[in-house]
Design an enzyme around this catalytic site. Structure first.
Site, PDB file in Angstrom:
ATOM      1  N   ASP A  93       0.805  -1.184  -0.074  1.00 42.16           N
ATOM      2  CA  ASP A  93       0.111   0.058   0.180  1.00 42.16           C
ATOM      3  C   ASP A  93       0.912   1.438  -0.045  1.00 42.16           C
ATOM      4  OD1 ASP A  93      -2.763   1.300   0.436  1.00 42.16           O
ATOM      5  OD2 ASP A  93      -1.870   2.033   2.253  1.00 42.16           O
ATOM      6  N   GLU A 116       1.294  -0.604  -5.167  1.00 39.74           N
ATOM      7  CA  GLU A 116       0.166   0.381  -5.440  1.00 39.74           C
ATOM      8  C   GLU A 116       0.994   1.556  -6.125  1.00 39.74           C
ATOM      9  OE1 GLU A 116      -3.266   3.328  -3.899  1.00 39.74           O
ATOM     10  OE2 GLU A 116      -1.449   2.744  -2.334  1.00 39.74           O
TER      11      GLU A 116
HETATM   12  C1  BGC Z   1      -5.300   2.600  -0.485  1.00 44.41           C
HETATM   13  C2  BGC Z   1      -6.451   3.444   0.079  1.00 44.41           C
HETATM   14  C3  BGC Z   1      -6.222   3.892   1.468  1.00 44.41           C
HETATM   15  C4  BGC Z   1      -4.526   4.561   1.556  1.00 44.41           C
HETATM   16  C5  BGC Z   1      -4.333   5.012   2.743  1.00 44.41           C
HETATM   17  C6  BGC Z   1      -4.564   3.553  -0.550  1.00 44.41           C
HETATM   18  O1  BGC Z   1      -3.436   3.660  -1.268  1.00 44.41           O
HETATM   19  O2  BGC Z   1      -5.493   1.847  -1.427  1.00 44.41           O
HETATM   20  O3  BGC Z   1      -7.661   2.624   0.335  1.00 44.41           O
HETATM   21  O4  BGC Z   1      -6.991   4.876   1.919  1.00 44.41           O
HETATM   22  O5  BGC Z   1      -3.986   3.788   0.760  1.00 44.41           O
HETATM   23  O6  BGC Z   1      -3.976   3.943   3.148  1.00 44.41           O
END
Ligand code: BGC
Length: 577
Positions: free
Chosen positions: A233, A293
């Site tokens: 993430d 991500e």
């Molecule tokens: C996740 C989100 C989240 C954020 C903070 C993002 O990249 O996909 O859903 O709110 O990270 O953790």
């Protein structure tokens, strides 16, 4: 018909990663006949656990609810599921605020439920990928509670604490991705802590080696328990400029009323890459995979996340792909030249692409591209397109049904805090997180008990797994056919990408070729009837004939393929003996 603006969901910086030369990590990997690791040809599927299946009927999805639907996922052609965070959490950001990395949130079940899910998934050849929230914890995590306890606590430096510039003045001008200052004042210890997201999500200090050790240990713990990898993430926000320099500002304000900034000093810092290499070493030792991500501005930035020596993220997601074809007003439309250019750039990068069309943070793809007249045909065209490209796809649950957003109409119905804060410009992410649509029954068969945590749209009566499973012309049937082709056809599985008819403004055509196998993919990206003709002699396929394998709103042979609006024609190509 739902039409809405596309959220500017990206917190891209401008700093590029530094390519460092370290040797390839040793991998004890299982390889296929072509020498590829297992994930190369896997189909990944994102599950939002709160919304997938509710086994205990309390209105919230749970791990047993996922277990109940594993046969569906196997039959669809899914090889690995990425489950968004299901660790204990105050749920301020629906799980992205973790208070214990080595357990399961009670509302989603227990470690025993996880073990059962994993064992059942394994029987069906499905692997489990967890979501690793690397940038921050919850403010209720014991590490943060200790860190906050006093300036001299041993864990003080596990988070980013700084003095303010002056009374009531934060250390610098950085804003949180979720609005407002990125600094939260702590009255007891009279310092500010940094949070790239909500104040309830304090950033870990990755410059502290103890943090790195603890976090790498978390991944080991789950690998030992059987997960096959992590989706990382918010990987671009791990580090901040040590000098805390102010970000440059640019004209305009965002949905939260903050002045727009170029995220020069709090995003995409070169130090990220060292951490990714450390995570990679542990991952490779377990024959697992890292999915990133990775919000990037261009293919070169994305390339940096693979690592100069392919020693960082195995699968950095191409999230640029989710923004292609934007038109004024925020909607998107299929546009053959735009998609052709982007695929060509990915191909030229020499990397293994990881295409994604939607996720839990951006409106559903079937909504973003819908025109109100050909919605299902468009949903099919998108599936047939990105699932036949070279690379590993990451699907989002319900995409295979053509599920659309169900956005809240009133502020009082919004559950996602960014929607509450940014209403009405930013309506939040509830609309793309609604319950999976299983049947035509009330609440789409998500459960038979309490009302689901988010409402199911009326379109669930027609767009659900059961109804679509009985209709050979449904979006689901098309997805199943394409995924079967991906798994079984050597050209689609292994083949190179050869663009065709590159001057055609409406019809996207390409070959996938592997040794003597070739598959032709033709997709009408317009709402009008079109005809495409092919002479494959330049590709060494003289006198080629095509045997259609999948077609929807299309007919003909290679000399003249007739396509209805958003029609699809996929054919096995053979040369005459
Ligand atoms: C996740 C989100 C989240 C954020 C903070 C993002 O990249 O996909 O859903 O709110 O990270 O953790």
């Amino acid at each position: 018909m739902l039409r809405r603006n596309i959220r500017a969901w990206s917190w891209r910086g401008i700093a590029l990663g530094v390519a460092c030369a370290t040797p390839l990590a040793a991998a004890a990997a299982q390889r296929d006949a072509q020498g590829h690791a297992w994930w190369r040809h896997a189909v990944f599927y994102e599950v939002y656990p709160r919304s997938f299946g509710d086994a205990n009927n309390d209105g919230l999805g749970d791990l047993s609810g996922i277990t109940q639907h594993l046969d569906y996922l196997r039959d669809l052609g899914v090889d690995a599921i990425w489950i968004t965070p299901c660790y204990p959490s105050p749920q301020v950001d629906f799980g992205y605020d973790v208070s214990d990395y080595e357990n399961i949130a009670p509302e989603y079940g227990s470690l025993a439920d996880f073990d059962r899910l994993q064992a059942e998934a394994k029987k069906r050849g499905i692997r489990i990928i967890f979501d690793f929230v690397v940038n921050h914890t919850s403010d209720k995590h014991p590490w943060f509670l200790e860190s906050q306890a006093s300036r001299t606590n041993a864990k003080r430096d596990w988070y980013v604490w700084r003095d303010g510039k002056g009374p009531t003045q934060p250390p610098n001008n950085w804003t949180s991705i979720f609005g407002g200052s990125a600094w939260q004042y702590d009255r007891a210890t009279q310092q500010y802590y940094y949070h790239a997201f909500y104040p309830e999500q304090p950033d870990l200090n990755w410059r502290n080696p103890a943090v790195e050790t603890a976090m790498l240990d978390v991944t080991r713990w789950w690998y030992t328990r059987g997960v096959s990898g992590f989706r990382l993430d918010a990987v671009n926000t791990l580090f901040e400029d040590p000098g805390l320099r102010d970000n440059p500002t640019v004209p305009g304000r965002n949905a939260y009323g903050d002045q727009n900034q170029v995220r020069k000093y709090d995003d995409n810092l070169p130090e990220n890459h060292r951490v990714l290499r450390e995570l990679r070493k542990v991952t490779d030792a377990h024959d697992a995979v890292l999915i990133g991500e990775t919000w990037t501005d261009d293919v070169q930035q994305l390339k940096a996340y693979y690592g100069a020596n392919h020693d960082e993220v195995h699968m950095p997601m191409d999230l640029m792909f989710t923004g292609l074809g934007r038109v004024p007003g925020g909607h998107q439309r299929l546009d053959a030249p735009t998609f052709r250019r982007h695929v060509a750039a990915m191909e030229a990068s020499g990397e293994w692409p990881v295409y994604v069309v939607s996720n839990h943070d951006i409106p559903r793809v079937a909504t973003r591209f819908a025109d109100g007249r050909h919605d299902d045909a468009i949903a099919k065209a998108i599936g047939a397109f990105y699932l036949t490209l070279r690379g590993t796809p990451v699907m989002y649950y319900g995409e295979e049904l053509g599920m659309q957003n169900n956005d809240p109409q009133r502020k009082e119905d919004v559950r996602d805090p960014i929607g509450i804060k940014g209403w009405p410009t930013e309506k939040g992410r509830d609309g793309e997180r609604t319950p999976m649509q299983w049947t035509a029954a009330p609440d789409a068969g998500f459960n038979t008990g309490a009302k689901p945590w988010l409402p199911v749209p009326p379109s669930a009566r027609t767009h659900n797994a059961q109804t679509e499973g009985q209709d050979s012309s449904s979006v689901l049937s098309l997805y199943k056919a394409v995924l079967k082709l991906r798994h079984e056809n050597p050209a689609v599985r292994e083949g190179g990408y050869v663009p065709l008819n590159e001057g055609d403004p409406n019809v996207m055509s390409y070959l996938r070729r592997y040794r003597d196998a070739a598959v032709l993919v033709v997709i009408n990206m317009s709402g009008e009837d079109r005809t495409a003709t092919f002479d494959l002699s330049a590709q060494g396929l003289r006198g080629a004939a095509g045997r259609p394998i999948i077609q929807s709103a299309a007919s003909g042979d290679l000399s003249s393929v007739k396509l209805g609006p958003y029609g699809i024609f996929i054919a096995d190509v053979k040369t005459a003996p």
